[in-house]
Design a protein around this motif. Structure first.
Motif, PDB file in Angstrom:
ATOM      1  N   UNK A  50     -34.555 -41.598 -70.514  1.00  0.00           N
ATOM      2  CA  UNK A  50     -33.422 -42.255 -69.843  1.00  0.00           C
ATOM      3  C   UNK A  50     -32.707 -40.924 -68.835  1.00  0.00           C
ATOM      4  N   UNK A  51     -33.725 -40.522 -68.072  1.00  0.00           N
ATOM      5  CA  UNK A  51     -33.285 -39.473 -67.136  1.00  0.00           C
ATOM      6  C   UNK A  51     -34.513 -39.687 -66.127  1.00  0.00           C
ATOM      7  N   UNK A  52     -33.865 -40.215 -64.954  1.00  0.00           N
ATOM      8  CA  UNK A  52     -34.900 -40.545 -63.593  1.00  0.00           C
ATOM      9  C   UNK A  52     -35.681 -39.408 -63.150  1.00  0.00           C
ATOM     10  N   UNK A  53     -34.879 -38.332 -63.150  1.00  0.00           N
ATOM     11  CA  UNK A  53     -35.638 -37.118 -62.260  1.00  0.00           C
ATOM     12  C   UNK A  53     -36.947 -36.699 -63.305  1.00  0.00           C
ATOM     13  N   UNK A  54     -36.303 -36.311 -64.435  1.00  0.00           N
ATOM     14  CA  UNK A  54     -37.264 -35.979 -65.341  1.00  0.00           C
ATOM     15  C   UNK A  54     -38.436 -36.935 -65.484  1.00  0.00           C
ATOM     16  N   UNK A  55     -38.322 -38.306 -65.647  1.00  0.00           N
ATOM     17  CA  UNK A  55     -39.203 -39.005 -65.720  1.00  0.00           C
ATOM     18  C   UNK A  55     -40.363 -39.017 -64.496  1.00  0.00           C
ATOM     19  N   UNK A  56     -39.765 -38.848 -63.280  1.00  0.00           N
ATOM     20  CA  UNK A  56     -40.659 -38.796 -61.991  1.00  0.00           C
ATOM     21  C   UNK A  56     -41.401 -37.574 -62.072  1.00  0.00           C
ATOM     22  N   UNK A  57     -40.744 -36.336 -62.700  1.00  0.00           N
ATOM     23  CA  UNK A  57     -41.577 -35.211 -62.565  1.00  0.00           C
ATOM     24  C   UNK A  57     -42.585 -35.078 -63.817  1.00  0.00           C
ATOM     25  N   UNK A  58     -42.122 -35.703 -64.872  1.00  0.00           N
ATOM     26  CA  UNK A  58     -43.265 -35.791 -66.016  1.00  0.00           C
ATOM     27  C   UNK A  58     -44.391 -36.579 -65.500  1.00  0.00           C
ATOM     28  N   UNK A  59     -44.395 -37.689 -64.938  1.00  0.00           N
ATOM     29  CA  UNK A  59     -45.319 -38.610 -64.670  1.00  0.00           C
ATOM     30  C   UNK A  59     -46.065 -37.949 -63.520  1.00  0.00           C
ATOM     31  N   UNK A  60     -45.466 -37.200 -62.483  1.00  0.00           N
ATOM     32  CA  UNK A  60     -46.268 -36.583 -61.404  1.00  0.00           C
ATOM     33  C   UNK A  60     -47.268 -35.675 -62.135  1.00  0.00           C
ATOM     34  N   UNK A  61     -46.706 -34.865 -62.887  1.00  0.00           N
ATOM     35  CA  UNK A  61     -47.597 -33.680 -63.578  1.00  0.00           C
ATOM     36  C   UNK A  61     -48.606 -34.286 -64.284  1.00  0.00           C
ATOM     37  N   UNK A  62     -48.195 -35.322 -65.140  1.00  0.00           N
ATOM     38  CA  UNK A  62     -49.335 -36.113 -65.966  1.00  0.00           C
ATOM     39  C   UNK A  62     -50.372 -36.488 -65.172  1.00  0.00           C
ATOM     40  N   UNK A  63     -50.165 -37.006 -64.026  1.00  0.00           N
ATOM     41  CA  UNK A  63     -51.213 -37.473 -62.747  1.00  0.00           C
ATOM     42  C   UNK A  63     -51.980 -36.251 -62.672  1.00  0.00           C
TER      43      UNK A  63
END
Length: 236
Positions: A50-63
């Motif tokens: 439940x933290x939009x910015x962190x979710x986007x960052x984590x998703x991009x780094x996972x990619x």
């Protein structure tokens, strides 16, 4: 009755954020599913993190196939502001029972903090019960909508044209939250240093420039606040 009035006041104050939360959550749901996550995994992100910015960052780094520790460190760096939010709210909500503090911590997002801290500063006479009721009123139209928007984006993401520029919602959301909070020189300095840091260190792999920029911004803001405090004490 008093707490009920505060709850509904919080609900009214939190409702306008739906205009930002709906597209923001939908964008994450779309991006997550397009990146290979299924709906359950995507919802896990939004419900557990439940933290939009962190979710986007984590998703991009996972990619980018970044190491797990780097993904966690970057996500924590992005969410360090939550620690500052907690410190800011502690004088208002710190004396509540542990389970209420746990609820506040889970639902602490940029919008709930921004609305609540402003209310508490404007009305310092509010009781703990009133403050908690107001806080819960603010998050009621925000967090459930975030979950539903994420689900809608994940479920309907394939129907969205690939060329539709929906990702513009993300920076607009944070601009709408950050600009009103730049109330002191320390806030402005921290924001400027973070922007410059991200640009200067953009060459670093796995978006590690975010970590460096976050640390530098906090140091700059803290040092500015220290000097301002010393100057005020010297004048006194």
């Amino acid at each position: 009755m008093t707490n009920s009035r505060d709850y509904w006041q919080g609900f009214r104050d939190g409702t306008p954020f739906i205009l930002l939360i709906l597209p923001f959550g939908a964008v994450f749901g779309i991006v997550a599913t397009e990146s290979g996550l299924n709906i359950l995994e995507t919802m896990g992100f939004s419900v557990l993190v439940i933290a939009g910015a962190a979710q986007f960052v984590a998703l991009q780094m996972m990619l980018d196939n970044a190491p797990v520790l780097i993904v966690l460190a970057a996500s924590l760096a992005v969410n360090l502001r939550m620690a500052m939010y907690s410190a800011s709210l502690a004088p208002h909500l710190g004396a509540m029972s542990w389970w209420r503090r746990g609820i506040v911590a889970y639902f602490m997002v940029d919008q709930s903090y921004a609305a609540s801290v402003l209310k508490y500063e404007q009305q310092p006479h509010m009781s703990h019960g009133q403050k908690f009721a107001y806080y819960m009123g603010v998050v009621t139209p925000i967090c459930p909508v975030w979950y539903m928007a994420t689900w809608a984006g994940a479920a309907l993401g394939t129907a969205v044209p690939s060329g539709l520029p929906i990702d513009f919602v993300v920076p607009i959301t944070f601009l709408a939250l950050i600009v009103p909070m730049l109330r002191t020189l320390a806030h402005v300095v921290a924001a400027l240093v973070s922007i410059i840091g991200v640009l200067v260190f953009s060459f670093m792999p796995f978006n590690l420039g975010l970590l460096v920029a976050a640390v530098l911004a906090m140091m700059a803001g803290a040092e500015t606040e220290r000097r301002m405090t010393r100057a005020r004490q010297g004048q006194a």
